[in-house]
Design a protein around this motif. Structure first.
Motif, PDB file in Angstrom:
ATOM      1  N   GLU A   1      13.326  15.617  -3.084  1.00 29.08           N
ATOM      2  CA  GLU A   1      13.882  14.380  -3.114  1.00 29.08           C
ATOM      3  C   GLU A   1      14.024  13.739  -1.479  1.00 29.08           C
ATOM      4  O   GLU A   1      13.626  12.257  -0.593  1.00 29.08           O
ATOM      5  CB  GLU A   1      14.970  14.548  -3.193  1.00 29.08           C
ATOM      6  N   ASP A   2      13.965  14.410  -0.413  1.00 24.02           N
ATOM      7  CA  ASP A   2      14.273  13.770   1.195  1.00 24.02           C
ATOM      8  C   ASP A   2      12.388  13.420   1.036  1.00 24.02           C
ATOM      9  O   ASP A   2      12.596  12.393   1.666  1.00 24.02           O
ATOM     10  CB  ASP A   2      14.434  14.720   1.663  1.00 24.02           C
ATOM     11  N   ALA A   3      11.537  14.001   0.585  1.00 26.89           N
ATOM     12  CA  ALA A   3      10.704  13.109   1.490  1.00 26.89           C
ATOM     13  C   ALA A   3      10.290  11.895   0.711  1.00 26.89           C
ATOM     14  O   ALA A   3       9.726  10.808   1.262  1.00 26.89           O
ATOM     15  CB  ALA A   3       9.532  14.532   0.835  1.00 26.89           C
ATOM     16  N   LYS A   4       9.932  12.374  -0.769  1.00 26.41           N
ATOM     17  CA  LYS A   4      10.428  11.379  -1.611  1.00 26.41           C
ATOM     18  C   LYS A   4      11.306   9.837  -0.658  1.00 26.41           C
ATOM     19  O   LYS A   4      11.109   8.335  -0.791  1.00 26.41           O
ATOM     20  CB  LYS A   4      10.259  11.253  -3.249  1.00 26.41           C
ATOM     21  N   GLY A   5      12.398   9.908  -0.223  1.00 27.05           N
ATOM     22  CA  GLY A   5      13.577   9.047   0.258  1.00 27.05           C
ATOM     23  C   GLY A   5      12.683   8.680   1.906  1.00 27.05           C
ATOM     24  O   GLY A   5      13.113   7.433   1.757  1.00 27.05           O
ATOM     25  N   LEU A   6      12.063   8.937   2.047  1.00 26.62           N
ATOM     26  CA  LEU A   6      12.022   9.106   3.965  1.00 26.62           C
ATOM     27  C   LEU A   6      10.400   7.720   3.910  1.00 26.62           C
ATOM     28  O   LEU A   6      10.445   7.522   4.088  1.00 26.62           O
ATOM     29  CB  LEU A   6      11.563  10.172   4.525  1.00 26.62           C
ATOM     30  N   TYR A   7       9.909   8.562   2.848  1.00 27.08           N
ATOM     31  CA  TYR A   7       8.419   7.487   2.602  1.00 27.08           C
ATOM     32  C   TYR A   7       8.848   6.471   1.886  1.00 27.08           C
ATOM     33  O   TYR A   7       7.804   4.773   1.803  1.00 27.08           O
ATOM     34  CB  TYR A   7       6.899   8.147   2.228  1.00 27.08           C
ATOM     35  N   ARG A   8      10.040   6.293   1.273  1.00 26.57           N
ATOM     36  CA  ARG A   8      10.115   5.214  -0.113  1.00 26.57           C
ATOM     37  C   ARG A   8      10.864   3.764   1.314  1.00 26.57           C
ATOM     38  O   ARG A   8      11.059   2.345   1.425  1.00 26.57           O
ATOM     39  CB  ARG A   8      11.414   5.230  -1.378  1.00 26.57           C
ATOM     40  N   ASP A   9      11.672   4.652   2.059  1.00 31.65           N
ATOM     41  CA  ASP A   9      11.827   4.086   3.523  1.00 31.65           C
ATOM     42  C   ASP A   9      11.254   3.376   4.319  1.00 31.65           C
ATOM     43  O   ASP A   9      10.954   2.511   5.339  1.00 31.65           O
ATOM     44  CB  ASP A   9      13.248   4.642   3.900  1.00 31.65           C
ATOM     45  N   TRP A  10       9.951   4.280   4.743  1.00 30.70           N
ATOM     46  CA  TRP A  10       9.176   4.137   5.547  1.00 30.70           C
ATOM     47  C   TRP A  10       7.477   2.863   5.375  1.00 30.70           C
ATOM     48  O   TRP A  10       6.942   2.626   6.184  1.00 30.70           O
ATOM     49  CB  TRP A  10       8.552   5.577   6.390  1.00 30.70           C
ATOM     50  N   ALA A  11       7.747   3.449   3.669  1.00 29.02           N
ATOM     51  CA  ALA A  11       6.791   2.730   3.339  1.00 29.02           C
ATOM     52  C   ALA A  11       5.774   1.223   3.552  1.00 29.02           C
ATOM     53  O   ALA A  11       4.376   1.341   4.647  1.00 29.02           O
ATOM     54  CB  ALA A  11       6.395   2.669   1.852  1.00 29.02           C
TER      55      ALA A  11
ATOM     56  N   SER B   1       4.646   8.582  -3.948  1.00 27.62           N
ATOM     57  CA  SER B   1       5.158   8.145  -3.705  1.00 27.62           C
ATOM     58  C   SER B   1       4.848   6.639  -4.558  1.00 27.62           C
ATOM     59  O   SER B   1       4.088   6.572  -3.456  1.00 27.62           O
ATOM     60  CB  SER B   1       5.767   7.550  -2.061  1.00 27.62           C
ATOM     61  N   PRO B   2       5.372   5.902  -5.047  1.00 30.24           N
ATOM     62  CA  PRO B   2       5.500   5.177  -5.893  1.00 30.24           C
ATOM     63  C   PRO B   2       4.983   3.954  -3.976  1.00 30.24           C
ATOM     64  O   PRO B   2       3.794   3.104  -4.543  1.00 30.24           O
ATOM     65  CB  PRO B   2       6.123   5.332  -6.008  1.00 30.24           C
ATOM     66  N   GLU B   3       5.988   4.011  -3.473  1.00 29.86           N
ATOM     67  CA  GLU B   3       6.217   2.613  -2.160  1.00 29.86           C
ATOM     68  C   GLU B   3       4.507   2.849  -1.222  1.00 29.86           C
ATOM     69  O   GLU B   3       4.105   1.554  -1.008  1.00 29.86           O
ATOM     70  CB  GLU B   3       7.432   2.724  -1.699  1.00 29.86           C
ATOM     71  N   MET B   4       4.126   4.110  -0.850  1.00 32.30           N
ATOM     72  CA  MET B   4       2.855   4.844  -0.020  1.00 32.30           C
ATOM     73  C   MET B   4       2.013   4.135  -1.029  1.00 32.30           C
ATOM     74  O   MET B   4       1.034   3.386  -0.844  1.00 32.30           O
ATOM     75  CB  MET B   4       3.165   5.992   0.506  1.00 32.30           C
ATOM     76  N   LEU B   5       1.982   4.551  -2.013  1.00 26.25           N
ATOM     77  CA  LEU B   5       0.662   3.891  -2.860  1.00 26.25           C
ATOM     78  C   LEU B   5       0.491   2.752  -3.398  1.00 26.25           C
ATOM     79  O   LEU B   5      -0.760   1.979  -3.612  1.00 26.25           O
ATOM     80  CB  LEU B   5       0.753   4.576  -4.328  1.00 26.25           C
ATOM     81  N   ALA B   6       2.175   1.827  -3.492  1.00 24.27           N
ATOM     82  CA  ALA B   6       2.136   0.116  -2.744  1.00 24.27           C
ATOM     83  C   ALA B   6       1.369  -0.596  -2.285  1.00 24.27           C
ATOM     84  O   ALA B   6       0.227  -0.972  -2.071  1.00 24.27           O
ATOM     85  CB  ALA B   6       3.149  -0.522  -3.658  1.00 24.27           C
ATOM     86  N   VAL B   7       1.051   0.725  -0.731  1.00 22.48           N
ATOM     87  CA  VAL B   7       1.279  -0.459   0.407  1.00 22.48           C
ATOM     88  C   VAL B   7      -1.020  -0.068  -0.059  1.00 22.48           C
ATOM     89  O   VAL B   7      -1.696  -0.606   0.364  1.00 22.48           O
ATOM     90  CB  VAL B   7       1.765   0.235   1.670  1.00 22.48           C
ATOM     91  N   ALA B   8      -1.390   1.682  -0.004  1.00 21.75           N
ATOM     92  CA  ALA B   8      -2.678   1.807  -0.552  1.00 21.75           C
ATOM     93  C   ALA B   8      -3.384   0.936  -1.537  1.00 21.75           C
ATOM     94  O   ALA B   8      -4.041   0.675  -0.788  1.00 21.75           O
ATOM     95  CB  ALA B   8      -2.446   3.506  -0.530  1.00 21.75           C
ATOM     96  N   ARG B   9      -2.791   0.745  -2.447  1.00 23.37           N
ATOM     97  CA  ARG B   9      -3.525  -0.278  -3.528  1.00 23.37           C
ATOM     98  C   ARG B   9      -3.573  -1.830  -2.530  1.00 23.37           C
ATOM     99  O   ARG B   9      -4.819  -2.555  -3.635  1.00 23.37           O
ATOM    100  CB  ARG B   9      -2.496  -0.391  -4.818  1.00 23.37           C
ATOM    101  N   SER B  10      -2.305  -2.248  -1.986  1.00 22.71           N
ATOM    102  CA  SER B  10      -2.245  -3.365  -1.230  1.00 22.71           C
ATOM    103  C   SER B  10      -3.975  -3.350  -0.020  1.00 22.71           C
ATOM    104  O   SER B  10      -4.557  -5.274  -0.301  1.00 22.71           O
ATOM    105  CB  SER B  10      -1.397  -3.641  -1.235  1.00 22.71           C
TER     106      SER B  10
END
Ligand SMILES: C[S@@+](CC[C@H](N)C(=O)[O-])C[C@H]1O[C@@H](n2cnc3c(N)ncnc32)[C@H](O)[C@@H]1O
Length: 220
Positions: free
Chosen positions: A29-39, A101-110
């Motif tokens: 959960e910590d990891a998901k939170g970090l990458y959500r904020d960082w993406a 991380s959905p947020e990191m994947l969204a950047v990758a998708r772009s």
């Protein structure tokens, strides 16, 4: 670290503190939170703030082994797609990415680099067909507070015979978290061979903290 080398970039302290937060993760959960904020700022912090070289180096290692440019490759813990960008520069044309991380994947998708982007947790069995990939790659995912050695056996299940797998493993965890033991066991069981392990820096000007590895799946 000063900001002199990249004058326009003023938040190097923030890059270091985000890296410290990444290395201090305790739970998924910590990891998901970090990458959500960082993406959204991850690429800027990693490339301009921390002078991140890991993706370039590990992509070059995969390209040393895997010659077929149309080979199907999976980028494990693909994040925003920095590794995928280097694989493209080596001429690879069929790259899938996996991350939780959905947020990191969204950047990758772009970036339109990946054919498929798969949202999955590497600490659980991976729901993909066995033997799908001729290549796998992972950078910065086997590190403090991220993914443990159990995932490596799961990744080999996804690989075809003679497939190549290049990955980084944080040097501090090599013995401590059981990576070396898990890899030796996979080799002893003839699941794969360890082709090379090199001590390399993840970041320009820093200590060689990473084990940069390349493995080859054994024929059955
Ligand atoms: C340091 S980033 C590396 C991203 C990219 N490979 C790079 O080198 O820039 C680590 C990535 O691992 C992902 N990750 C961490 N734990 C994971 C897990 N249990 N399952 C899937 N992905 C995970 C994070 O979401 C993050 O994108």
């Amino acid at each position: 670290m000063t900001s002199g080398k990249h004058g326009e970039f003023e938040s190097d302290a923030s890059s270091e503190s985000l890296l410290a937060r990444a290395y201090g993760l305790k739970t998924p959960e910590d990891a998901k939170g970090l990458y959500r904020d960082w993406a959204k700022t991850y690429d800027h912090h990693l490339e301009n703030g921390l002078l991140y070289l890991g993706p370039k180096k590990i992509a070059a290692m995969l390209a040393e082994g895997l010659e077929e440019k149309s080979a199907r490759i999976i980028d494990i813990g693909c994040g925003t797609g920095l590794v995928g960008q280097y694989l493209v520069s080596h001429g690879f044309t069929h790259i899938d990415g996996l991350d939780f991380s959905p947020e990191m994947l969204a950047v990758a998708r772009s970036k339109s680099i990946y054919r498929e982007l798969i949202q999955a947790d590497l600490e659980k069995p991976i729901d993909l067909a066995p033997g799908t990939y001729q290549g796998a790659i992972s950078c910065g995912t086997f590190t403090h507070g991220h993914v443990g050695p159990g995932a490596i056996r799961e990744i080999f299940k996804l690989l075809a015979e003679n497939a190549w797998f290049a990955c980084t493993i944080h040097g501090h965890l090599w013995h401590e978290a059981g990576f070396e033991r898990a890899l030796t066991q996979l080799q002893d069981e003839r699941v794969m061979t360890i082709e090379a392990v090199r001590d390399e820096a993840y970041f320009d000007g820093k200590e060689p903290e990473g084990k940069f590895c390349i493995f080859r799946k054994s024929p059955v």
